[in-house]
Design an enzyme around this catalytic site. Structure first.
Site, short mmCIF file in Angstrom:
data_model
loop_
_atom_site.label_atom_id
_atom_site.label_comp_id
_atom_site.label_asym_id
_atom_site.label_seq_id
_atom_site.Cartn_x
_atom_site.Cartn_y
_atom_site.Cartn_z
N GLU A 290 0.82 -1.21 0.00
CA GLU A 290 0.00 0.00 0.00
C GLU A 290 0.85 1.25 0.00
O GLU A 290 1.93 1.27 0.57
CB GLU A 290 -0.80 0.05 1.30
CG GLU A 290 -2.17 -0.52 1.19
CD GLU A 290 -2.97 -0.19 2.44
OE1 GLU A 290 -4.07 -0.73 2.56
OE2 GLU A 290 -2.51 0.59 3.29
N CYS B 264 1.99 -1.94 16.43
CA CYS B 264 1.93 -1.66 14.99
C CYS B 264 1.29 -2.80 14.20
O CYS B 264 1.60 -3.97 14.44
CB CYS B 264 3.33 -1.39 14.46
SG CYS B 264 3.41 -1.12 12.69
N CYS C 5 3.08 8.49 1.37
CA CYS C 5 3.70 7.64 2.38
C CYS C 5 3.95 6.30 1.69
O CYS C 5 3.02 5.64 1.24
CB CYS C 5 2.69 7.51 3.52
SG CYS C 5 3.19 6.41 4.81
N1 SAH Z 1 9.39 1.19 10.36
C1 SAH Z 1 9.55 2.59 10.35
C2 SAH Z 1 8.62 3.31 9.36
C3 SAH Z 1 7.24 2.80 9.22
S1 SAH Z 1 6.19 3.05 10.62
C4 SAH Z 1 9.36 3.15 11.75
O1 SAH Z 1 8.94 2.39 12.64
O2 SAH Z 1 9.66 4.32 11.95
C5 SAH Z 1 5.86 4.80 10.54
C6 SAH Z 1 5.38 5.40 11.84
O3 SAH Z 1 4.05 5.01 12.16
C7 SAH Z 1 6.23 4.97 13.02
O4 SAH Z 1 6.54 6.07 13.83
C8 SAH Z 1 5.32 4.03 13.72
O5 SAH Z 1 5.68 3.88 15.06
C9 SAH Z 1 3.97 4.68 13.52
N2 SAH Z 1 2.83 3.83 13.86
C10 SAH Z 1 2.76 2.50 13.79
N3 SAH Z 1 1.55 2.07 14.22
C11 SAH Z 1 0.86 3.17 14.57
C12 SAH Z 1 -0.45 3.38 15.11
N4 SAH Z 1 -1.27 2.37 15.35
N5 SAH Z 1 -0.84 4.67 15.37
C13 SAH Z 1 -0.04 5.70 15.10
N6 SAH Z 1 1.21 5.55 14.58
C14 SAH Z 1 1.65 4.30 14.33
FE1 SF4 Z 2 7.95 0.46 11.99
FE2 SF4 Z 2 7.88 -1.18 14.14
FE3 SF4 Z 2 5.77 -1.06 12.52
FE4 SF4 Z 2 7.99 -2.22 11.68
S1 SF4 Z 2 6.69 -2.95 13.35
S2 SF4 Z 2 6.72 -0.76 10.53
S3 SF4 Z 2 9.55 -0.98 12.69
S4 SF4 Z 2 6.57 0.62 13.77
#
Ligand code: SAH
Ligand code: SF4
Length: 364
Positions: free
Chosen positions: A95, A130, A116
């Protein structure tokens, strides 16, 4: 990655195309013609490159793949966040998200359209909050699959993208070479021509790769997903912290800031009862001040199947005012309806197999 085993033409930088042409005894200016077809006129195949000799077009087609990136569906409407679901050459689904103008986004001013992008299929880092990591990790995207997210979203939306955040599915710094290569193509004057200041890479904290990125001759921005100002908080929600603890991570950030002479961002999701205590705000302010970092507070977006939730609005505002009380430049995402957070950084594809064996994809 292409199923044919050929390199995708959208993964190559101009010099590599020039070098290839030299091996074919072709004139160097042909390389510029090729990238013009790819990134200015955006044709769908080598046979459309009408100012190249037919024989060269055929040779290119034999040697290189031309991305077959299929747009499976688009969710959302013109002035809201839109999600694009793509099927890659090997059937995997990823996505991208197109976010309309928003004042509080990384590198963005109010009239910028942000994409994004995803960098991996799934994610191996397993942050507890996440959605992207829930199904584990499948594979890295290659540079062309990252670049083509921009091309495909611009094509499907008819809009020009001018800000890129690497905050979709996956950990960009775990796919270092392909991400750096994609940034080069996105940034290049012969490529997508998006200014480095409008390209932001987000990482959960891969300290050695942060240092490596600092040594690359790129001026893109860096965002750190901090989400906790102490090891005990980060340990609870981000397994990466057991490998590179806060001291190691912040030392790498120091190195990055000193090499690049630019501010970094701390992203801090506010999760009720986990990382929203006032003490965390004071410590976060301390880290941010020492590094000259800006802080983006993001109220947590609930993920189906996970127990976490965001703190009250009052608590969010209090956290923000503590940071500001320490003279830290900080923002709190308040937009409703825009749904930026739900779109970016918590992508999850639910796939299921229908009776006749066709993959049906739903986006949560
Ligand atoms: N892996 C990288 C980039 C992808 S995640 C990283 O972790 O930075 C991008 C951002 O979205 C990160 O800051 C992550 O912590 C945040 N994120 C993940 N799940 C989320 C959620 N449920 N609500 C808000 N932000 C979230
Ligand atoms: Fe980023 Fe952690 Fe989600 Fe991976 S699992 S995309 S490192 S926030």
């Amino acid at each position: 990655m292409q199923t044919t085993g050929k390199r995708s033409i959208h993964s190559l930088v101009l010099d590599e195309i020039t070098d290839y042409l030299a091996t074919q005894n072709e004139r160097p200016y042909r390389a510029k013609q090729i990238v013009d077809w790819l990134y200015q006129r955006r044709v769908g195949g080598f046979n459309e490159m009408s100012d190249l000799p037919q024989a060269l077009r055929e040779r290119l087609a034999q040697e290189f793949a031309f991305g077959n990136f299929e747009t499976v569906r688009v969710l959302g409407s013109q002035d809201t966040t839109r999600k694009f679901l793509f099927r890659l050459g090997d059937g995997n689904l990823i996505e991208s998200v197109l976010i309309p103008a928003s004042p509080s986004l990384y590198g963005s001013t109010s009239d910028r359209r942000t994409i994004c992008v995803s960098t991996q299929v799934g994610c191996a880092y397993g942050c507890k909050f996440c959605a992207s990591g829930l199904d584990g990790f499948s594979r890295n995207l290659d540079a062309s699959e990252i670049v083509q997210q921009l091309l495909a979203v611009e094509k499907a939306s008819g809009e020009r993208i001018d800000n890129v955040v690497f905050m979709g599915m996956g950990e960009p710094l775990a796919n270092f070479a392909n991400v750096v290569r994609a940034i080069r193509i996105i940034n290049a004057p012969w490529g997508l021509e998006i200014g480095a200041r409008h390209i932001t890479v987000s990482t959960s904290g891969l300290a050695p790769q942060i240092r490596k990125l600092a040594d690359e001759p790129l001026q893109s921005r860096l965002a750190i997903s901090l989400h906790g100002a102490t090891d005990d908080v980060r340990d609870k929600i981000m397994p990466i912290n057991r490998k590179y603890n806060l001291t190691t991570l912040l030392a790498a950030c120091d190195y990055y800031a000193s090499r690049k002479k630019q501010r970094i961002y701390f992203e801090y999701i506010l999760i009720a009862g986990i990382n929203d205590a006032e003490e965390q705000a004071h410590l976060l302010a301390h880290h941010a001040r020492r590094l000259g970092a800006r802080v983006n507070l993001i109220p947590y977006n609930t993920v189906e199947g996970l127990e976490w939730s965001r703190p009250s609005r009052e608590k969010q505002e209090r956290f923000l005012s503590i940071l500001r009380g320490h003279q830290v430049v900080a923002t709190l995402r308040r937009e409703k309806g825009h749904d930026i957070d739900a779109a970016c950084g918590q992508l999850r594809l639910q796939t299921k197999r229908s009776e006749d064996g066709v993959i049906i994809a739903a986006v949560s």
